[in-house]
Design an enzyme around this catalytic site. Structure first.
Site, PDB file in Angstrom:
ATOM      1  N   ARG A  76      -3.434   1.123  -9.201  1.00 39.54           N
ATOM      2  CA  ARG A  76      -4.511   1.606  -8.976  1.00 39.54           C
ATOM      3  C   ARG A  76      -5.147   2.973  -8.850  1.00 39.54           C
ATOM      4  NH1 ARG A  76      -3.263   0.332  -4.032  1.00 39.54           N
ATOM      5  NH2 ARG A  76      -1.828  -0.139  -4.301  1.00 39.54           N
ATOM      6  N   TYR A 204      -6.557  -2.379 -15.541  1.00 40.37           N
ATOM      7  CA  TYR A 204      -5.185  -2.772 -14.307  1.00 40.37           C
ATOM      8  C   TYR A 204      -5.020  -3.744 -13.200  1.00 40.37           C
ATOM      9  CZ  TYR A 204      -2.006  -2.031 -11.297  1.00 40.37           C
ATOM     10  OH  TYR A 204      -0.328  -2.174 -10.504  1.00 40.37           O
ATOM     11  N   GLY A 205      -4.130  -4.693 -13.219  1.00 42.73           N
ATOM     12  CA  GLY A 205      -4.109  -5.599 -12.430  1.00 42.73           C
ATOM     13  C   GLY A 205      -4.930  -5.332 -11.284  1.00 42.73           C
ATOM     14  N   LYS A 213      -5.697  -7.955  -4.462  1.00 42.60           N
ATOM     15  CA  LYS A 213      -6.296  -7.154  -3.629  1.00 42.60           C
ATOM     16  C   LYS A 213      -7.583  -6.771  -2.796  1.00 42.60           C
ATOM     17  CE  LYS A 213      -2.182  -6.088  -3.070  1.00 42.60           C
ATOM     18  NZ  LYS A 213      -1.252  -5.924  -4.420  1.00 42.60           N
ATOM     19  N   HIS A 233      -1.020  -7.232   3.406  1.00 38.63           N
ATOM     20  CA  HIS A 233      -0.318  -6.850   2.440  1.00 38.63           C
ATOM     21  C   HIS A 233       1.204  -7.540   3.142  1.00 38.63           C
ATOM     22  CE1 HIS A 233       0.884  -3.579  -0.429  1.00 38.63           C
ATOM     23  NE2 HIS A 233       1.028  -4.920  -1.101  1.00 38.63           N
ATOM     24  N   SER A 255       2.853  -0.891  -1.194  1.00 42.01           N
ATOM     25  CA  SER A 255       3.334  -0.927  -2.837  1.00 42.01           C
ATOM     26  C   SER A 255       4.550  -0.431  -3.202  1.00 42.01           C
ATOM     27  CB  SER A 255       2.056  -0.616  -3.132  1.00 42.01           C
ATOM     28  OG  SER A 255       0.851  -1.037  -2.966  1.00 42.01           O
ATOM     29  N   ALA A 256       5.196  -1.410  -4.222  1.00 41.70           N
ATOM     30  CA  ALA A 256       6.263  -0.796  -4.177  1.00 41.70           C
ATOM     31  C   ALA A 256       8.122  -0.378  -3.342  1.00 41.70           C
ATOM     32  CB  ALA A 256       6.211   0.160  -5.389  1.00 41.70           C
ATOM     33  N   CYS A 257       7.300  -0.837  -2.360  1.00 42.55           N
ATOM     34  CA  CYS A 257       8.676  -0.595  -1.766  1.00 42.55           C
ATOM     35  C   CYS A 257       9.170  -1.783  -1.689  1.00 42.55           C
ATOM     36  CB  CYS A 257       8.029   0.049  -0.487  1.00 42.55           C
ATOM     37  SG  CYS A 257       7.232   1.612  -0.410  1.00 42.55           S
ATOM     38  N   GLY A 258       9.741  -2.937  -1.898  1.00 41.33           N
ATOM     39  CA  GLY A 258      10.463  -4.033  -1.890  1.00 41.33           C
ATOM     40  C   GLY A 258      10.079  -5.414  -1.185  1.00 41.33           C
ATOM     41  N   LYS A 259       8.748  -5.697  -1.584  1.00 44.52           N
ATOM     42  CA  LYS A 259       8.481  -6.724  -0.940  1.00 44.52           C
ATOM     43  C   LYS A 259       8.794  -8.228  -1.729  1.00 44.52           C
ATOM     44  CE  LYS A 259       3.772  -6.520  -0.628  1.00 44.52           C
ATOM     45  NZ  LYS A 259       4.355  -4.436  -0.832  1.00 44.52           N
ATOM     46  N   ASN A 261      11.406  -8.086  -3.710  1.00 48.45           N
ATOM     47  CA  ASN A 261      12.996  -7.985  -3.765  1.00 48.45           C
ATOM     48  C   ASN A 261      12.794  -8.997  -2.282  1.00 48.45           C
ATOM     49  OD1 ASN A 261      14.018  -6.451  -6.019  1.00 48.45           O
ATOM     50  ND2 ASN A 261      12.317  -5.010  -5.172  1.00 48.45           N
ATOM     51  N   ASP A 284       3.628 -10.519  -1.990  1.00 45.27           N
ATOM     52  CA  ASP A 284       2.482  -9.667  -1.003  1.00 45.27           C
ATOM     53  C   ASP A 284       1.132  -9.710  -0.810  1.00 45.27           C
ATOM     54  OD1 ASP A 284       2.057  -7.322  -2.813  1.00 45.27           O
ATOM     55  OD2 ASP A 284       0.141  -8.404  -3.767  1.00 45.27           O
ATOM     56  N   SER A 381       5.148  -0.504 -14.044  1.00 48.41           N
ATOM     57  CA  SER A 381       4.531  -1.548 -15.265  1.00 48.41           C
ATOM     58  C   SER A 381       5.329  -2.683 -14.753  1.00 48.41           C
ATOM     59  CB  SER A 381       6.359  -1.053 -16.858  1.00 48.41           C
ATOM     60  OG  SER A 381       7.568  -1.064 -16.369  1.00 48.41           O
ATOM     61  N   ARG A 382       4.286  -3.891 -14.743  1.00 47.47           N
ATOM     62  CA  ARG A 382       4.260  -5.140 -14.562  1.00 47.47           C
ATOM     63  C   ARG A 382       4.850  -6.484 -14.882  1.00 47.47           C
ATOM     64  NH1 ARG A 382       3.040  -4.909  -8.024  1.00 47.47           N
ATOM     65  NH2 ARG A 382       3.145  -2.784  -8.516  1.00 47.47           N
ATOM     66  N   ARG A 413       9.179   3.538   3.270  1.00 47.91           N
ATOM     67  CA  ARG A 413      10.234   4.048   2.633  1.00 47.91           C
ATOM     68  C   ARG A 413      10.415   4.970   2.988  1.00 47.91           C
ATOM     69  NH1 ARG A 413      11.696   3.628  -3.803  1.00 47.91           N
ATOM     70  NH2 ARG A 413      10.231   1.967  -3.785  1.00 47.91           N
TER      71      ARG A 413
HETATM   72  P1  GTP Z   1       3.796  -4.427  -4.780  1.00 50.24           P
HETATM   73  O1  GTP Z   1       3.961  -5.691  -5.351  1.00 50.24           O
HETATM   74  O2  GTP Z   1       3.738  -2.894  -5.302  1.00 50.24           O
HETATM   75  O3  GTP Z   1       3.133  -4.694  -4.080  1.00 50.24           O
HETATM   76  O4  GTP Z   1       5.339  -4.002  -3.958  1.00 50.24           O
HETATM   77  P2  GTP Z   1       6.435  -4.585  -3.301  1.00 50.24           P
HETATM   78  O5  GTP Z   1       6.614  -3.888  -1.857  1.00 50.24           O
HETATM   79  O6  GTP Z   1       6.803  -6.138  -3.482  1.00 50.24           O
HETATM   80  O7  GTP Z   1       7.689  -4.132  -4.610  1.00 50.24           O
HETATM   81  P3  GTP Z   1       9.092  -4.185  -5.210  1.00 50.24           P
HETATM   82  O8  GTP Z   1       9.240  -5.217  -4.119  1.00 50.24           O
HETATM   83  O9  GTP Z   1       8.724  -4.540  -6.701  1.00 50.24           O
HETATM   84  O10 GTP Z   1       9.513  -3.072  -5.260  1.00 50.24           O
HETATM   85  C1  GTP Z   1      10.566  -1.919  -6.115  1.00 50.24           C
HETATM   86  C2  GTP Z   1      10.406  -1.469  -5.657  1.00 50.24           C
HETATM   87  O11 GTP Z   1      11.491  -1.159  -4.480  1.00 50.24           O
HETATM   88  C3  GTP Z   1      12.166  -0.735  -6.794  1.00 50.24           C
HETATM   89  O12 GTP Z   1      11.725   0.585  -7.191  1.00 50.24           O
HETATM   90  C4  GTP Z   1      12.953  -1.449  -6.228  1.00 50.24           C
HETATM   91  O13 GTP Z   1      14.289  -0.662  -6.621  1.00 50.24           O
HETATM   92  C5  GTP Z   1      12.521  -0.674  -4.628  1.00 50.24           C
HETATM   93  N1  GTP Z   1      13.738  -1.877  -3.650  1.00 50.24           N
HETATM   94  C6  GTP Z   1      13.561  -2.818  -2.958  1.00 50.24           C
HETATM   95  N2  GTP Z   1      14.864  -3.534  -2.165  1.00 50.24           N
HETATM   96  C7  GTP Z   1      15.062  -2.403  -2.431  1.00 50.24           C
HETATM   97  C8  GTP Z   1      16.302  -1.891  -1.556  1.00 50.24           C
HETATM   98  O14 GTP Z   1      16.418  -3.031   0.269  1.00 50.24           O
HETATM   99  N3  GTP Z   1      16.798  -0.786  -1.347  1.00 50.24           N
HETATM  100  C9  GTP Z   1      16.249   0.139  -2.391  1.00 50.24           C
HETATM  101  N4  GTP Z   1      17.477   1.108  -2.344  1.00 50.24           N
HETATM  102  N5  GTP Z   1      15.463   0.029  -2.977  1.00 50.24           N
HETATM  103  C10 GTP Z   1      14.385  -1.387  -2.933  1.00 50.24           C
HETATM  104  C1  SPV Z   2       0.339  -3.031  -5.514  1.00 53.66           C
HETATM  105  O1  SPV Z   2       0.106  -1.680  -5.282  1.00 53.66           O
HETATM  106  O2  SPV Z   2       0.494  -3.649  -3.863  1.00 53.66           O
HETATM  107  C2  SPV Z   2       0.290  -4.470  -5.809  1.00 53.66           C
HETATM  108  C3  SPV Z   2      -0.320  -4.274  -7.668  1.00 53.66           C
HETATM  109  O3  SPV Z   2       0.847  -5.197  -5.589  1.00 53.66           O
HETATM  110  S1  SPV Z   2      -1.723  -4.173  -7.285  1.00 53.66           S
HETATM  111  O4  SPV Z   2      -2.050  -5.787  -7.888  1.00 53.66           O
HETATM  112  O5  SPV Z   2      -2.234  -3.297  -8.479  1.00 53.66           O
HETATM  113  O6  SPV Z   2      -2.550  -4.110  -5.751  1.00 53.66           O
HETATM  114 MN    MN Z   3       1.195  -4.660  -3.516  1.00 53.18          MN
END
Ligand code: GTP
Ligand code: SPV
Ligand code: MN
Length: 600
Positions: A76, A204-205, A213, A233, A255-259, A261, A284, A381-382, A413
């Site tokens: 984004r 891009y997504g 979003k 979110h 974003s990318a903080c573990g949702k 997972n 998400d 990458s997604r 984070r």
């Molecule tokens: P968006 O799709 O961007 O909104 O992100 P999201 O919050 O769904 O992120 P996602 O679950 O894909 O998290 C991705 C990153 O978080 C990766 O680098 C994972 O390795 C890291 N991660 C997720 N859960 C944990 C955890 O419990 N501990 C650690 N250390 N890293 C984690």
């Molecule tokens: C985020 O960045 O929080 C995502 C991916 O979930 S995107 O749809 O590109 O915003």
């Molecule tokens: Mn997101």
């Protein structure tokens, strides 16, 4: 262009709008997306012939494709994303603002003729189950087959949404063109007062799949304030307890903080024997309303996951590994010789060679001119994959009412400062906890990775209006509930002095969730600290997990001097909102500051 095209709708507003946008973009043709398998297959075939998609090994990955974006179009672009309200104040200091007339003029210059030689696809879609009171209908016009194929996964697109448009006049008008994919001619514009989105110059997504979003957070949050609900979110997950009862929580992490997972975790062995099961409702976005029972109910408006690839493996997220084995579009990952894919942190050894995310030959251990490893996959990458593929998908994802929420969990984070988990003292304090969230930047948006930035409720990039009003709205929502969810904050990312994570994370996070639910059900007491309640170690179940000596103490440590330092940044942030920041948040700041000083 064929101006005689017959639109398959009697919705005049829709027909007029499609015609008007086509006059600007000047496509060669207009095609309505019906959601049929036949049409999808046709689009895939075309995308393969143009190179937009690459077919993957159909034996190992049936129905899967690879897509590579332009090299400067991988995340984004928040600096090119605008909220275009009539008054600047309504966009707030948290958003870039442009006057609507200026925004339309600038974007029109880029959209003008942008679809020449291309087809304009008309995608009617529903966010949320079609026909639910919760749901919103949008129509996206795009010249990208990749966008169409992604929207078919991420939303309920095609015939059912079109039929809904026979019954209702209103819909979110979403115009998208990849145009030249030039970052200098890229704008992501939101006109919340006109229920309109214009996005140009990106494929891009988050910039191009406008149901996500743009509609489900930026436009929806604006509408939600007026209609008195919340667009957040957040992931939504169900935790089935040993007695079969399911409790649901919603969690907001940046974003990318573990949702993703967390939303589909498999219980660790030690807790599995107790009979816990996890049900995924969403990863998400959550739309939440106060229902007649005085509690908060949530739906996931999406129909798929647009998940982060790097780090996805059988240890971190076995359910996702299973989910993405079929009918999945991979974006910007490594293509292996056998027609399968790989990314940093995937299962198994790195392959010897392949084609990297930029389409260049790649070899294991490759370094660039500066000696830095050449990445196989882009860090952002997604994959796009249907929620129905996921083994833990909740049976309630299609239910119009969604699920009742027992706890709201905020998280960021942070290497230092915030403990593994703490509970807010009450709703108002919980809103303060959400409003003062901060997190280290990830690759999900352009910018300096690792830099700490304030990201209230993980909504900084997604709140479609002034966050001062947004905080007030959150405070008001609490007052409207007789049984508001309890609010918590977690941090899976705290590190020791050597930069190692103190907490193993991933499936072990269920131990924290278990404590959260015990607190919601008044099963355990807690330690009151200046920042909120933290667990008594004896109340957490660590069966089967051995933390290093002293790790738990560090994870739960609260240093008053560090928090007082943090509050300076909070004060600076609050001041940006001037008179629009609710006074309750200043009161909470002062109270916290006093509690910390008394504790020093
Ligand atoms: P968006 O799709 O961007 O909104 O992100 P999201 O919050 O769904 O992120 P996602 O679950 O894909 O998290 C991705 C990153 O978080 C990766 O680098 C994972 O390795 C890291 N991660 C997720 N859960 C944990 C955890 O419990 N501990 C650690 N250390 N890293 C984690
Ligand atoms: C985020 O960045 O929080 C995502 C991916 O979930 S995107 O749809 O590109 O915003
Ligand atoms: Mn997101």
């Amino acid at each position: 262009m064929n101006t005689e095209i017959k639109h398959p709708t009697s919705n005049k507003k829709l027909k007029d709008w499609v015609n008007k946008m086509a006059r600007i973009c000047k496509p060669d043709d207009i095609v309505w997306i019906d959601g049929s398998e036949k049409q999808k297959n046709q689009l895939e075939k075309e995308a393969l012939s143009t190179g937009e998609l690459i077919q993957l090994n159909q034996e190992k990955l049936p129905g899967c494709f690879l897509h590579r974006t332009a090299i400067n179009d991988v995340a984004r672009t928040e600096h090119l994303t605008y909220i275009c309200t009539r008054k600047k104040r309504d966009a707030g200091p948290n958003n870039n603002w442009m006057a609507p007339a200026t925004a339309y003029r600038k974007a029109k210059a880029i959209f003008d003729g942008a679809m020449r030689g291309r087809t304009m696809y008309v995608i009617p879609f529903s966010m949320g189950p079609v026909g639910s009171q919760f749901s919103k209908i949008g129509v996206e016009l795009t010249d990208s087959r990749y966008v169409v194929l992604n929207m078919l996964i991420m939303t309920r697109a095609g015939e059912p949404a079109l039929r809904q448009l026979e019954k209702q006049d209103h819909f979110t008008k979403c115009l998208h063109s990849k145009a030249e994919l030039d970052i200098n001619k890229r704008l992501i514009l939101h006109f919340p007062e006109e229920n309109t989105i214009w996005s140009v110059g990106s494929g891009y997504g988050g910039n191009a799949l406008l149901g996500k979003k743009c509609l489900s957070l930026r436009i929806a949050s604006f509408i939600a304030r007026k209609e008195r609900w919340l667009a957040e979110h957040m992931l939504i997950m169900g935790i089935e307890e040993p007695n079969g009862h399911i409790e649901y929580i919603a969690a907001a992490f940046p974003s990318a903080c573990g949702k993703t997972n967390l939303a589909m975790l498999l219980p660790p062995e030690g807790l599995k024997v107790k009979g816990y099961r996890i049900w995924t409702v969403g990863d998400d976005i959550a739309w939440m309303r106060v229902d007649s029972d005085g509690t908060l109910w949530a739906v996931n408006p999406e129909a798929g996951f647009f998940g982060v690839a790097p780090g996805t493996n059988s240890h971190a997220n076995p359910n996702m590994v299973e989910t993405i084995k079929k009918n999945t579009i991979y974006t910007n990952v490594l293509l292996k010789k056998d027609g399968t894919v790989w990314w940093e942190g995937a299962d198994g050894e790195a392959p010897e060679e392949g084609i990297d995310w930029q389409g260049k030959p790649w070899k294991k251990g490759m370094v660039d001119a500066n000696g830095k490893p050449v990445l196989a996959a882009h860090p952002n990458s997604r994959f796009t994959t249907p929620i129905s593929n996921c083994p833990t998908t909740s049976f309630r994802v299609e239910q119009h009412h969604g699920v009742p929420i027992s706890a709201i969990v905020f998280g960021g984070r942070r290497q230092y400062l915030t403990p593994l988990v703490y509970e807010a003292l009450n709703w108002q304090h919980g809103v303060f906890v959400g409003a003062t969230m901060a997190s280290e930047r990830t690759a999900a948006q352009m910018g300096q990775v690792g830099e700490v930035r304030r990201d209230p409720m993980a909504m900084l990039p997604f709140c479609g209006y002034n966050m001062g009003y947004y905080f007030k709205h959150w405070l008001d929502m609490g007052k409207r509930m007789t049984k508001p969810p309890k609010i918590f904050h977690v941090n899976w990312f705290k590190m020791d002095e050597n930069g190692k994570f103190l907490w193993p994370g991933f499936k072990e996070n269920l131990r924290v969730i278990e404590w959260i639910l015990d607190r919601c059900n008044n099963k355990v007491d807690a330690v009151r600290t200046p920042i909120g309640f933290i667990p008594r170690p004896a109340d957490m179940d660590f069966t089967g997990l051995k933390l290093p000596e002293g790790a738990l103490e560090k994870l739960l440590e609260i240093k008053s001097e560090d928090w007082l330092e943090e509050l300076k940044g909070v004060g600076t942030f609050f001041k940006e909102f001037k008179r629009d920041l609710p006074k309750e948040l200043w009161i909470e700041l002062e109270k916290l500051s006093n509690r910390l000083k008394a504790n020093e």
